[in-house]
Enzyme design. Structure first.
Site, PDB file in Angstrom:
ATOM      1  N   VAL A 111       0.832  -1.207   0.000  1.00 24.46           N
ATOM      2  CA  VAL A 111       0.000   0.000   0.000  1.00 24.46           C
ATOM      3  C   VAL A 111       0.865   1.256   0.000  1.00 24.46           C
ATOM      4  CG1 VAL A 111      -1.917   1.186   1.088  1.00 24.46           C
ATOM      5  CG2 VAL A 111      -1.669  -1.291   1.379  1.00 24.46           C
ATOM      6  N   SER A 112       0.688   2.090  -1.029  1.00 24.42           N
ATOM      7  CA  SER A 112       1.482   3.304  -1.191  1.00 24.42           C
ATOM      8  C   SER A 112       0.622   4.544  -0.944  1.00 24.42           C
ATOM      9  CB  SER A 112       2.032   3.360  -2.621  1.00 24.42           C
ATOM     10  OG  SER A 112       2.557   4.647  -2.891  1.00 24.42           O
ATOM     11  N   PRO A 113       1.219   5.597  -0.364  1.00 23.28           N
ATOM     12  CA  PRO A 113       0.502   6.859  -0.207  1.00 23.28           C
ATOM     13  C   PRO A 113       0.634   7.747  -1.443  1.00 23.28           C
ATOM     14  CG  PRO A 113       2.653   7.078   0.779  1.00 23.28           C
ATOM     15  CD  PRO A 113       2.582   5.667   0.211  1.00 23.28           C
TER      16      PRO A 113
END
Ligand SMILES: *[C@@H]1O[C@H](CO)[C@@H](O)[C@H](O)[C@H]1NC(C)=O
Ligand SMILES: *[C@@H]1O[C@H](CO)[C@@H](O)[C@H](O)[C@H]1NC(C)=O
Ligand SMILES: *[C@@H]1O[C@H](CO)[C@@H](O)[C@H](O)[C@H]1NC(C)=O
Ligand SMILES: *[C@@H]1O[C@H](CO)[C@@H](O)[C@H](O)[C@H]1NC(C)=O
Ligand SMILES: *[C@@H]1O[C@H](CO)[C@@H](O)[C@H](O)[C@H]1NC(C)=O
Length: 689
Positions: free
Chosen positions: A276-278
């Site tokens: 999960v990337s911001p």
């Protein structure tokens, strides 16, 4: 006969107590916060494993946030969220050792140390050898800054315990995360994917702590997202999106206090963040902005690297936006929470040798986890920090550390390769034992129970679907949906993907270090823990992890001495202020400075912004290096003479009162005998309009 009657009366009174007791939702709760900021210069940052990404100042300080909760029977847990990339085994061992002063109140079993996963803190504090490669060895001052600070935060929480209640809420936060390995996620079975709308978990969980007068004392939120809004070009220490979300939340309750100083503590903990990337604008080729080749995250020649970014124009703005989105959702859930936690507290903990766990397969046979190894794609990095290989340029054999281990890289490993299939092995860390283990073999597993709520501490970065599978398996045991997975916690073992994601061998699969059945191994272990926790059956502690503190090979990069140009003093202001500034503009000043490693200024600051209060005729500190709106940037101007300067920036917030201000700089300089002396300097006064 009498015995039986007495026994049944006893049973009945116990049941009645549970049924009638209205204080079942009252706990003894204390919250605490402490500074854990490591060396702000010349220390490789922990996260991207990028040679040359060394600290050179502070954007804002890192904190450990502690929450001690005790039920009315004296059962106690301590949850810590620290602004760190990960908690190392050694940190946990050291913290638990220090907590022995409380005579059994805090042990491995009831202390849970979790990390926000910021990639902008100093490295060199982990005990396994892999993590000392880019730092050139172990960095003792950082290790102690972290361990001391975590203990201090727990001391503070411990000393402030008072009767309080816990409220709970959950809700979805969109627009703050994307999946960075969607092609791996896609390889999961269709019927499993069909159960979920999206390829990352959007659920945020919030605990709200309220004292018996109704005053809020603290908050913990959990949300799965990498703390990588700051990218691998950053050299200023930063808590990234989660660290800043905490500051915004705390500011609302700790009015007129500098960050980290007030009584209210808000933690933004992490969850199954593995894929999960911001950086929600997604990956693009850095030179021409073209789309990347998604399965490989590569760009055609001349298009640059495949890098994800956004939603801001630069990494500072992206950090702020992702922080604000987490803050706003947490605040909303906090304010609207009405469900109250009730019931007893319990905890369970067991160490497990993760390298040889037997896993039942659907066909009735058994598979095993493997000795740890990293695959080729590990060196490729991710779209949050691409193309970084620890074996790339910059690590020469003259490096003290790599010199020692060089001769052990000549190996032949057919069994390991088979166990990890289809992972092409780059680093067989499980076979690399010199100067000591390269990665962890013994892992901590732990669950907290508060009434019908469960906090599951995973010692790795679980992918979205891995977290979902673990949660589902535990829901089927507890029949409670209230299962929060938090990590990386208590130790670090890279990533955990599903078996299907593993086949694709993206970065996360390549970094699933105990092989394709790693997740199944964890699930069977946590199922066992949960079953025992519910039935109250004690569990054996399991094999002890090694404590390698005394064996660490230390980084040779130490401060020799500091010097300054002729006819000047440390702290002299070289670039001074203008007379007037408008709110929203930036004050930039420079000082003759010295190496910030001479004194980490923990719980203090390398700078202050001060306001002259006319009515009291005193200077009041309105910001320090702990604030988001300041930057402390350190530059060595002359590497031979060790002359350096500090650049201090203050982005004047629009809420700033007009009046007279000045900026001060603080530090320590070292002479050639190794003695350090404090110094300070200040700018002229200036006026904010
Ligand atoms: C996400 O953000 C975009 C613009 O940034 C906005 O148009 C959209 O409504 C947002 N979606 C949600 C679910 O908040
Ligand atoms: C990092 O972010 C900056 C903007 O803040 C950008 O200029 C740079 O290209 C980014 N680098 C990488 C490697 O992502
Ligand atoms: C793994 O454990 C089993 C017993 O459970 C043992 O027979 C086997 O030799 C072990 N394998 C390794 C590689 O240590
Ligand atoms: C690796 O080991 C083999 C056999 O042990 C030896 O023949 C070979 O020269 C070694 N290679 C290197 C590069 O040291
Ligand atoms: C200035 O000092 C007075 C007296 O200590 C205090 O009441 C007031 O709040 C201060 N003003 C500001 C803007 O902090």
């Amino acid at each position: 006969m009498i015995k039986i009657i007495l026994f049944s009366i006893l049973i009945r009174s116990v049941c009645l107590e549970q049924f009638l007791d209205s204080s079942n939702d009252e706990y003894n709760i204390g919250v605490g916060i402490a500074d854990i900021t490591g060396p702000a210069a010349q220390t490789n940052m922990m996260g991207y494993a990028k040679v040359g990404q060394d600290t050179a100042g502070i954007h804002f300080r890192l904190f450990s946030r502690a929450f001690v909760i005790e039920d009315k029977h004296g059962n106690r847990i301590c949850f810590v969220s620290a602004d760190l990339c990960m908690i190392d085994t050694l940190t946990t061992l050291e913290v638990v050792k220090r907590l022995k002063k409380y005579e059994g109140l805090y042990t491995e079993k009831n202390v849970m140390l979790t990390s926000t996963h910021t990639h902008s803190g100093s490295g060199g504090y982990l005990q396994y050898a892999l993590y000392s490669v880019t730092t050139g060895g172990f960095i003792r001052e950082n290790f102690y800054a972290i361990a001391d600070g975590i203990v201090r935060s727990i001391d503070r929480a411990h000393s402030r315990m008072a009767k309080a209640r816990i409220y709970f809420n959950r809700g979805n936060l969109f627009n703050a995360s994307i999946n960075r390995s969607p092609t791996a996620y896609e390889n999961n079975p269709n019927e499993e994917k069909a159960k979920y709308e999206l390829n990352t978990d959007k659920t945020m969980y919030v605990f709200k702590f309220i004292d018996l007068n109704g005053e809020p004392i603290g908050m913990i939120s959990w949300f799965a997202v990498h703390c990588t809004s700051m990218n691998n070009t950053n050299t200023q220490i930063s808590g990234d999106n989660k660290g800043y979300a905490s500051q915004i939340f705390e500011r609302g309750f700790n009015v007129d206090q500098l960050p980290g100083k007030g009584p209210f503590v808000a933690a933004f903990a992490n969850a199954n963040l593995g894929d999960v990337s911001p950086n929600i604008n997604g990956p693009h080729c850095s030179i021409n902005g073209a789309s990347c080749d998604n399965p490989t995250s590569t760009c055609s020649i001349g298009s640059g690297e495949c890098i994800a970014s956004g939603p801001g124009a630069d990494m500072f703005e992206s950090t702020r936006i992702i922080a604000e989105r987490q803050y706003e959702k947490a605040k909303e859930l906090f304010e609207l929470s009405i469900d109250r936690l009730a019931g007893g507290i319990a905890s369970i903990h067991q160490y497990i040798d993760m390298t040889n766990v037997s896993v039942p397969l659907p066909d009735g046979s058994n598979a095993r986890t493997c000795k740890p190894a990293l695959g080729m794609s590990f060196a490729a990095g991710t779209t949050d920090g691409p193309g970084v290989s620890i074996f790339k340029q910059g690590i020469s054999l003259s490096n003290v550390f790599t010199d020692q281990i060089h001769r052990f890289t000549n190996f032949s490993i057919p069994d390991l390769s088979e166990c990890h299939y289809p992972k092409p092995i780059l680093l067989p860390t499980g076979l690399m034992k010199v100067p000591y283990d390269w990665t962890a073999e013994i892992l901590p597993t732990q669950i907290f129970k508060i009434g019908n709520f469960f906090i599951v501490a995973v010692p790795a970065e679980f992918s979205t679907m891995s977290g979902r599978r673990l949660r589902e398996s535990l829901v089927s045991i507890t029949k409670s949906e209230n299962i929060i997975i938090t990590g990386p916690s208590n130790a670090y073992s890279h990533y955990v993907t599903t078996f299907e994601e593993y086949q694709v061998q993206r970065y996360e699969g390549a970094s699933t270090i105990y092989g394709p059945h790693t997740l199944s191994g964890h699930i069977s272990q946590f199922e066992k823990l949960m079953t025992n926790l519910l039935s109250g059956i004690e569990i054996e502690p399991g094999p002890s992890p090694p404590n390698l503190l005394s064996r660490q090979i230390e980084s040779k990069n130490i401060v020799a001495f500091d010097s300054k140009p002729l006819n000047s003093k440390f702290g002299d202001c070289k670039q001074n202020v203008d007379n007037f500034y408008a709110v929203g503009s930036t004050v930039t000043v420079t000082f003759i400075s010295a190496n910030p490693r001479n004194n980490l200024m923990i719980e203090k600051s390398f700078l202050t912004v001060e306001y002259f209060n006319e009515s009291s005729s005193t200077w009041q500190i309105v910001a320090s290096d702990v604030n988001y709106e300041t930057n402390f940037i350190w530059e060595e101007k002359n590497k031979l003479l060790h002359q350096s300067k500090a650049i201090i920036k203050w982005n004047i917030p629009t809420s700033t009162s007009s009046g007279t201000y000045k900026i001060r700089h603080f530090g320590y300089h070292k002479n050639i005998l190794g003695q350090t002396q404090p110094f300070s300097g200040e700018t002229n006064e200036f006026y904010v309009l």
